[in-house]
Design an enzyme around this catalytic site. Sequence first.
Site, short mmCIF file in Angstrom:
data_model
loop_
_atom_site.label_atom_id
_atom_site.label_comp_id
_atom_site.label_asym_id
_atom_site.label_seq_id
_atom_site.Cartn_x
_atom_site.Cartn_y
_atom_site.Cartn_z
N CYS A 186 -20.82 -4.36 -13.48
CA CYS A 186 -20.66 -4.82 -14.96
C CYS A 186 -21.66 -5.73 -15.15
O CYS A 186 -21.76 -6.77 -14.95
CB CYS A 186 -19.18 -5.45 -15.52
SG CYS A 186 -19.29 -5.60 -17.10
N CYS B 175 -20.31 -8.85 -17.49
CA CYS B 175 -19.31 -9.84 -16.87
C CYS B 175 -20.13 -10.28 -15.44
O CYS B 175 -19.60 -11.26 -14.81
CB CYS B 175 -17.87 -9.33 -16.34
SG CYS B 175 -17.01 -8.76 -18.27
N LYS C 17 -17.18 -3.95 -10.30
CA LYS C 17 -15.95 -3.72 -10.79
C LYS C 17 -14.72 -3.23 -9.52
O LYS C 17 -15.30 -2.23 -8.86
CB LYS C 17 -16.04 -2.49 -11.70
CG LYS C 17 -16.72 -2.79 -13.13
CD LYS C 17 -16.85 -1.57 -14.07
CE LYS C 17 -17.69 -1.78 -14.92
NZ LYS C 17 -17.99 -0.85 -15.81
N HIS D 249 -12.35 -1.37 -15.85
CA HIS D 249 -13.32 -1.25 -16.85
C HIS D 249 -13.56 -2.20 -17.79
O HIS D 249 -12.75 -3.16 -17.91
CB HIS D 249 -12.83 0.19 -17.72
CG HIS D 249 -12.75 1.42 -16.77
ND1 HIS D 249 -13.73 2.39 -16.41
CD2 HIS D 249 -11.51 1.77 -16.22
CE1 HIS D 249 -13.22 3.18 -15.50
NE2 HIS D 249 -11.87 2.85 -15.60
N CYS E 157 -13.84 -3.70 -21.56
CA CYS E 157 -13.41 -3.48 -22.97
C CYS E 157 -14.44 -4.21 -23.68
O CYS E 157 -14.63 -5.37 -23.74
CB CYS E 157 -12.12 -4.11 -22.91
SG CYS E 157 -11.34 -3.92 -24.64
N SER E 158 -15.10 -3.25 -24.61
CA SER E 158 -16.01 -3.78 -25.69
C SER E 158 -15.42 -4.54 -26.80
O SER E 158 -15.90 -5.60 -27.15
CB SER E 158 -16.76 -2.68 -26.25
OG SER E 158 -15.96 -1.93 -26.93
N CYS F 251 -5.68 -1.26 -27.54
CA CYS F 251 -4.68 -0.68 -28.56
C CYS F 251 -4.76 -1.33 -29.67
O CYS F 251 -4.57 -2.88 -29.91
CB CYS F 251 -3.23 -0.75 -28.02
SG CYS F 251 -2.06 -0.05 -29.37
N CYS G 42 -5.69 -5.27 -25.00
CA CYS G 42 -6.10 -4.25 -23.98
C CYS G 42 -4.82 -3.87 -23.24
O CYS G 42 -4.16 -4.86 -22.72
CB CYS G 42 -7.06 -4.82 -22.97
SG CYS G 42 -8.63 -3.70 -23.35
#
Length: 329
Positions: A125, A128, A132, A137, A139-140, A153, A159
């Site tokens: 990533c 970050c 990974k 994953h 999260c944008s 959500c 998340c």
Amino acid sequence: MAPSHVLKCCQKVLAWVPVAFIALVVAWSYYAYVVELCVFTISSTAEKAVYLVIFHLSFFMFVWSYWKTIFTPPASPSKEFCLSKADKEQYEKEERPEYQQEILRRAAKDLPIYTTTASRAIRYCDRCQLIKPDRCHHCSACDICVLKMDHHCPWVNNCVGFSNYKFFLLFLMYSLLYCLFVAATVLQYFIKFWTNELPDTHAKFHVLFLFFVAAMFFISILSLFSYHCWLVGKNRSTIETFRAPTFRNGPDKNGFSLGCSKNLREVFGDEKKYWLIPIFTSLGDGCNFPTRLVIMDPEQLAVSSQNEPAKRCKKAYYSFIGKLISVYY
């Protein structure tokens, strides 16, 4: 700089709108059921008492699990997955992708990582600046890497991943039971109001709409809950359903599946008495996940049994494969 900061603040505020909407609907449903239905509409004291006890029990479990889903921070990778200062400087200076990958492979050689990108590269990533872990994953929306990320959500403004996936499932289950109970107990009074068997009062509006809202949410949540139950049985995340993780033997959607029972325990834990309570009991640390032995990488097998003699480990491995063959053939 200032407009950008203002925009981010506005986005953060707007992100709570779906949560506020759910909170208002739940608060209204509580008032409509307890006051308008139980206090002003139902005449039988025994019926009132039974309805109120069951209602408050389901309401409490629903709110508790919803709260835990919203306010449990997403789990992020530990520091061991971050590049060292020297590797980070070397990686940033290097412009050739193949040499960047060489740096990442060297940094990841002692990490419990067994999945790669579709092109067989180390999953890194840039945002970050970390390698990974499997099933992790970025999260944008949260702007962080999330362990065992399932999805972001908007209804919980969070998340859904390793740290709160159990809470999310319980939230769906208890909201389903809450809606079912409300719709089932309101139905007879809904019919009576609809057929004018009961006099028109201010409770009529609340009772009629309470049934429609409960039934509507029940139908919509049922499909989502059924889908996530299927995911738990397969030990997949929503992301992995649409994009299979890539192992050394290639992409495999069932790479992390250990059988329905073990898959269930990986999310809910080993102690069944805690399964229905929204407290964290999931197995593992979110960074390292067991895979099916039939496709297990030899390196993973060595890591998972590093405290055993190599000969004994190899013997147990081939014994297990032999049993699998005898079962299927």
